[in-house]
Motif scaffolding. Structure first.
Motif, PDB file in Angstrom:
ATOM      1  N   ASP A  73       6.857  -2.635  44.078  1.00 25.16           N
ATOM      2  CA  ASP A  73       6.594  -1.325  43.470  1.00 25.16           C
ATOM      3  C   ASP A  73       5.200  -0.799  43.813  1.00 25.16           C
ATOM      4  N   ASP A  77       5.863   2.863  45.054  1.00 20.96           N
ATOM      5  CA  ASP A  77       5.578   3.984  44.153  1.00 20.96           C
ATOM      6  C   ASP A  77       4.617   5.018  44.752  1.00 20.96           C
ATOM      7  N   THR A 136      12.097   4.518  40.410  1.00 19.58           N
ATOM      8  CA  THR A 136      10.896   5.245  40.823  1.00 19.58           C
ATOM      9  C   THR A 136      11.247   6.635  41.333  1.00 19.58           C
TER      10      THR A 136
END
Length: 475
Positions: A73, A77, A136
């Motif tokens: 992530d 992200d 996300t």
């Protein structure tokens, strides 16, 4: 920068940036968080339990997987946040992703609770990584959508209250509803929810599809009004995330508050099923009530947030409710250590209600601070990079949520938790109690210190927003 401390009268400037929304639009926006909670709260509360008690993973193995996915992530992200800020899809700069990301998110969420490859670590990784990446794609644009609806701080407070109210409707539907629905699909005599993998799959299918329908409704009721011009987004890049983190002090403070506050919520939620099953030897019905109480206080206190904030201020409100949560955890620990008390489930429910009241308000209202740090960044360097800022807060938010899998998994491994045993050793029960009360309380003390450093009060942020609007008007 001191000039912004001189507050302009609210009627001094008629600006299109200070919008008031209808209640249908507010509810429509809030439905997006309801949708995401139907999916992600199920993951937060029950996926570790499913992995250890149904799918067949060791707690420590699951903990490592949760940690690795969060590392992914950290890379993913910022890429999503940058892409969202740079592009302007025909369906809407931010709202389009509610549908485009919502469809695969629903699919991966359902597959996470399918036991077709029982015990396969590869399948668990593929589905959980896919779920996290698609989450996300929905959550970062959704967070940016909030800041694009209006600059008005009162409107943002109302939007946040509605959003958190509806998010907790989702939390209630998950906390109370999941055990009940799983048992409807699995009417066997066992009460620990571990016996029927098909029941989990069917339950997640229902929740996923309802969540997708709500995302479509949110898409239909929202419009972006406060966004950067296309020419201003052309130079947005991934490195802007780290640059923004360095130069935006309120953002740094909020980011660290996110990780501690959501770690508290996620760790205690993940431990809930273990606590009821093994420390209290409770039933699915008692688990339903216990988990439901993690959301019920929202319906009492979230509508009161605008009033409470006016009376005691933002920091005062955080302090009051964080202390309330610590008191609830202390009550739960004391009750659980005394055999004569823990036989009375109503005492456990009272402690859970007190604890949840504090956590819900603290973790709920902090979303209203995200548009503030976005505006602060725009004021200081001229870029309103909502997607990147929400990607950064998303990293810390999901890091906090990930601790709900990592910390319980490691603690359960340390205390030799045995998923095949109907009862646990006293040491294992003590480990579960650490997760439900002790570790979250320590994190809340840290959260109180972090939020004490936040400096943007309402007067200052109002002045900043009006200064920004004047700049746009004078261009």
């Amino acid at each position: 920068m001191d000039a912004v401390n001189t507050v302009m009268p609210k009627g001094a400037m008629a600006s299109n940036g200070f919008y008031k929304l209808s209640w249908l639009q507010r509810i429509g926006f809030g439905s997006g968080d309801l949708a995401q909670n139907l999916i992600y709260q199920t993951i937060s509360m029950y996926l570790l339990f499913f992995y250890t008690n149904v799918y067949g993973l060791e707690p420590s193995v699951a903990a490592i997987m949760f940690l690795i996915v969060r590392i992914i992530d950290v890379i993913w992200d910022p890429l999503v946040g940058t892409f969202v800020d740079k592009h302007d899809p025909k369906l809407g700069k931010y709202r389009s992703y509610l549908v485009l990301g919502g469809i695969p998110l629903t699919g991966f969420a359902i597959l996470c609770f399918w036991n077709g490859f029982s015990g396969s670590l590869l399948y668990a990784y593929v589905t959980y990584v896919g779920l996290s990446m698609c989450y996300t794609l929905v959550n970062v644009p959704y967070g940016a959508l909030n800041a694009s609806l209006s600059r008005d701080t009162d409107e943002i407070t109302i939007l946040t209250s509605v959003r958190m109210f509806m998010a907790n409707v989702g939390g209630l539907a998950v906390g109370m509803g999941i055990p009940i629905i799983v048992k409807l699909f699995d009417p066997s005599e066992t009460s620990d929810l571990s016996s029927n993998d098909g029941a989990w799959f069917a339950t997640m299918t229902i929740y996923g599809l309802v969540g997708l329908a709500l995302l479509v409704f949110c898409f239909s009721q929202t419009r972006e009004r406060v966004v950067m011009d296309k020419k201003d987004t052309e130079n947005v890049k991934v490195s802007d995330l780290w640059l923004e983190f360095v130069r935006n002090k309120p953002l740094r403070i909020l980011a660290f508050f996110f990780i501690t506050a959501f770690a508290v919520m996620s760790i205690s939620n993940s431990a809930g099923a273990y606590y009821i099953n093994y420390n209290l030897h409770g039933s699915a019905g008692q688990l339903s009530i216990f988990m439901g109480l993690s959301s019920i206080p929202a319906f009492i206190f979230m509508p009161m947030i605008p009033y409470i904030k006016r009376k005691v201020g933002k920091k005062g409100m955080f302090y009051i409710f964080l202390v309330t949560a610590i008191i609830g955890m202390g009550m739960m620990y004391a009750i659980s250590m005394i055999d004569a008390l823990k036989q009375h489930m109503w005492l456990v429910y009272v402690a859970q209600f007190v604890k949840s009241t504090g956590i819900i308000v603290a973790t709920g209202y902090m979303w209203a601070l995200v548009p503030e740090v976005i505006s602060f960044g725009e004021y200081t360097h001229g870029k309103r990079i909502s997607g990147i800022v929400n990607a950064l807060t998303g990293i810390f938010y999901k890091a906090g949520m990930a601790l709900g899998g990592v910390v319980p998994g490691l603690v359960l491994g340390f205390v030799d938790f045995d998923a095949l045993a109907s009862s646990q050793t006293p040491f294992a029960e003590q480990g579960i109690l650490w997760l439900i009360a002790v570790i979250p309380a320590v994190l809340l003390l840290l959260a109180m210190f972090i939020i004490s450093r936040y400096e943007l009060d309402d007067d200052r942020i109002d002045a900043i927003n009006r200064e920004i609007e004047l700049r746009h008007k004078n261009k």
